[in-house]
Design an enzyme around this catalytic site. Sequence first.
Site, PDB file in Angstrom:
ATOM      1  N   ASP A 173      30.588  46.759  45.207  1.00 56.01           N
ATOM      2  CA  ASP A 173      31.982  47.136  44.993  1.00 56.01           C
ATOM      3  C   ASP A 173      32.389  48.370  45.783  1.00 56.01           C
ATOM      4  O   ASP A 173      33.580  48.586  46.016  1.00 56.01           O
ATOM      5  CB  ASP A 173      32.245  47.380  43.503  1.00 56.01           C
ATOM      6  CG  ASP A 173      32.320  46.092  42.705  1.00 56.01           C
ATOM      7  OD1 ASP A 173      32.657  45.048  43.304  1.00 56.01           O
ATOM      8  OD2 ASP A 173      32.040  46.126  41.502  1.00 56.01           O
ATOM      9  N   ARG A 231      32.150  43.182  28.854  1.00 50.15           N
ATOM     10  CA  ARG A 231      31.022  42.789  28.020  1.00 50.15           C
ATOM     11  C   ARG A 231      31.235  43.174  26.557  1.00 50.15           C
ATOM     12  O   ARG A 231      30.815  42.436  25.659  1.00 50.15           O
ATOM     13  CB  ARG A 231      29.732  43.417  28.588  1.00 50.15           C
ATOM     14  CG  ARG A 231      29.257  42.700  29.869  1.00 50.15           C
ATOM     15  CD  ARG A 231      28.278  43.540  30.673  1.00 50.15           C
ATOM     16  NE  ARG A 231      27.713  42.797  31.796  1.00 50.15           N
ATOM     17  CZ  ARG A 231      28.336  42.597  32.952  1.00 50.15           C
ATOM     18  NH1 ARG A 231      29.556  43.072  33.138  1.00 50.15           N
ATOM     19  NH2 ARG A 231      27.749  41.913  33.922  1.00 50.15           N
ATOM     20  N   GLY A 281      36.170  37.530  38.511  1.00 53.72           N
ATOM     21  CA  GLY A 281      35.006  36.663  38.644  1.00 53.72           C
ATOM     22  C   GLY A 281      33.984  36.938  37.557  1.00 53.72           C
ATOM     23  O   GLY A 281      33.293  36.024  37.097  1.00 53.72           O
ATOM     24  N   SER A 309      33.084  46.658  34.008  1.00 53.07           N
ATOM     25  CA  SER A 309      31.964  45.780  33.649  1.00 53.07           C
ATOM     26  C   SER A 309      31.609  45.910  32.170  1.00 53.07           C
ATOM     27  O   SER A 309      31.372  44.913  31.482  1.00 53.07           O
ATOM     28  CB  SER A 309      30.739  46.118  34.497  1.00 53.07           C
ATOM     29  OG  SER A 309      30.974  45.862  35.864  1.00 53.07           O
ATOM     30  N   ARG A 328      37.370  31.347  44.735  1.00 54.87           N
ATOM     31  CA  ARG A 328      36.035  31.939  44.802  1.00 54.87           C
ATOM     32  C   ARG A 328      34.978  30.941  44.334  1.00 54.87           C
ATOM     33  O   ARG A 328      35.244  30.102  43.460  1.00 54.87           O
ATOM     34  CB  ARG A 328      35.981  33.217  43.966  1.00 54.87           C
ATOM     35  CG  ARG A 328      36.813  34.336  44.556  1.00 54.87           C
ATOM     36  CD  ARG A 328      36.817  35.562  43.668  1.00 54.87           C
ATOM     37  NE  ARG A 328      35.495  36.182  43.579  1.00 54.87           N
ATOM     38  CZ  ARG A 328      35.233  37.232  42.820  1.00 54.87           C
ATOM     39  NH1 ARG A 328      36.194  37.775  42.089  1.00 54.87           N
ATOM     40  NH2 ARG A 328      34.012  37.738  42.783  1.00 54.87           N
ATOM     41  N   ARG A 339      35.040  40.526  52.062  1.00 54.56           N
ATOM     42  CA  ARG A 339      35.148  41.972  52.265  1.00 54.56           C
ATOM     43  C   ARG A 339      34.599  42.438  53.609  1.00 54.56           C
ATOM     44  O   ARG A 339      35.011  43.488  54.104  1.00 54.56           O
ATOM     45  CB  ARG A 339      34.477  42.721  51.108  1.00 54.56           C
ATOM     46  CG  ARG A 339      35.329  42.701  49.850  1.00 54.56           C
ATOM     47  CD  ARG A 339      34.734  43.508  48.720  1.00 54.56           C
ATOM     48  NE  ARG A 339      35.651  43.504  47.580  1.00 54.56           N
ATOM     49  CZ  ARG A 339      35.305  43.784  46.332  1.00 54.56           C
ATOM     50  NH1 ARG A 339      34.045  44.095  46.064  1.00 54.56           N
ATOM     51  NH2 ARG A 339      36.196  43.767  45.362  1.00 54.56           N
ATOM     52  N   ARG A 373      39.845  46.650  45.784  1.00 53.87           N
ATOM     53  CA  ARG A 373      38.966  47.663  46.371  1.00 53.87           C
ATOM     54  C   ARG A 373      39.288  47.907  47.849  1.00 53.87           C
ATOM     55  O   ARG A 373      39.109  49.020  48.343  1.00 53.87           O
ATOM     56  CB  ARG A 373      37.503  47.283  46.159  1.00 53.87           C
ATOM     57  CG  ARG A 373      37.182  47.144  44.675  1.00 53.87           C
ATOM     58  CD  ARG A 373      35.753  47.360  44.327  1.00 53.87           C
ATOM     59  NE  ARG A 373      35.519  47.028  42.921  1.00 53.87           N
ATOM     60  CZ  ARG A 373      35.675  47.861  41.907  1.00 53.87           C
ATOM     61  NH1 ARG A 373      36.085  49.094  42.140  1.00 53.87           N
ATOM     62  NH2 ARG A 373      35.437  47.479  40.667  1.00 53.87           N
TER      63      ARG A 373
END
EC number: 2.5.1.19
Length: 426
Positions: A316, A29, A94, A25, A122, A347, A388
């Site tokens: 997650d 960024r 995503g 993440s 998605r 999931r 995951r």
Amino acid sequence: MEKFAIKKLTKAFDIEIDSIASDKSISHRCAMFSLFSNETSYIKNYLTAEDTLNTLSIVEQLGAIIKRDGSSVEITPTDTLTEPSDVLDCGNSGTAMRLFCGLLASVDGAFTLTGDKYLRNRPMKRVADPLRSIGALIDGREHGNKAPLFIRGVKELQPFTYHSPVDSAQVKSAMILAALRANGVSKYKENELTRDHTERMLKGMGAKLENDSDGFINIHPLTGHLKPLNITVPTDPSSAFFFALAAAITPKARVLIKNVTLNPTRIEAYQVLKKMGVIVNFIEKQNVYEPIGDIEVINNELNGVVVSENISWLIDELPALSIAMSLANGKSKVSNAKELRVKESDRISSVVNNLKLCGVEYTEFEDGYEITGGLLNKATINSHGDHRIAMSFAIAGLNCDMDIEDIQCIETSFPNFKEILDSLFK
């Protein structure tokens, strides 16, 4: 389709790990937010996985000069972003697609965001619709709901007051990025605090974001360039959690995971393990944009747990937690987690269907599941292209042997996962 066979671990381990993947993440960024400066940003320990390298490539397509030496990256932006001559490929991410929607909505030019077959399936309407409501021009397949997405940048977006119906850090971040180029102060509110990496980093770069007494984030438009970044990306607690899980399910095991972000919105899964009986210690060492330190996890008897709060902080890690729940005493229940159905895979379905193959008793709900703990049996697991899911059941294999199909997806976030997993057997 590549298959991965994991053998049962027959001994305890006591290890320190400082080579877990950098935070995904934060890496995303760092690359994107460097575009708001007019000076070179210096980023060490950038995640060199498929998803984040795709983001770096997009930043380069937008005109930035990239110099990379392994995981060290220098990003020098241009004064104005360049309209690319090709589509912008977000791969499996995503995060990249949704945040770029907000970032590019007010940039002069035409931009097409696409991704792999999983990302193209998605939902994107949740971020596209609020952006459209403030003047963004975004279109896509299935009435603008799915990629490829086409964005025609608007010079000046309208300021907004928006109370989001979904608690999503990606939607929040996209709206904040759009608000930085609006023609007035914008206000964003969520029902439950989601990951706040965007707010922390932008504030550190000089952006004016304020929380008011009504729970809104007040976002002031930029009046100039932000300060460049100078950051070492910490270890990803979501990636690290797989090895926390390994210690939690292996008798007499201990792991010390080093240099992890201890951001409260990112370590909730460790708090859940603690509630289940595992010994978990957090050791903060520094604070640069994020609190950073070590996490120690020591095996202890696992007991069932109810998980219904702070779900956005767990989104997650819930597949991995489902493995701990399957080996715990009693029943565990996850609820308010409908967001799991729109991640890299559904999931909820991926977890319970694979647990069924392992002989685990469960009940599936629209927004979660209940698991009766006990034993896991060896099975052949379908990852559904979800990194995951693949890694969660790989760790389960340490308890009972496991074969995982379609494991190439692990490369999207954690390229050296198998290498660290192998080290547990040494």
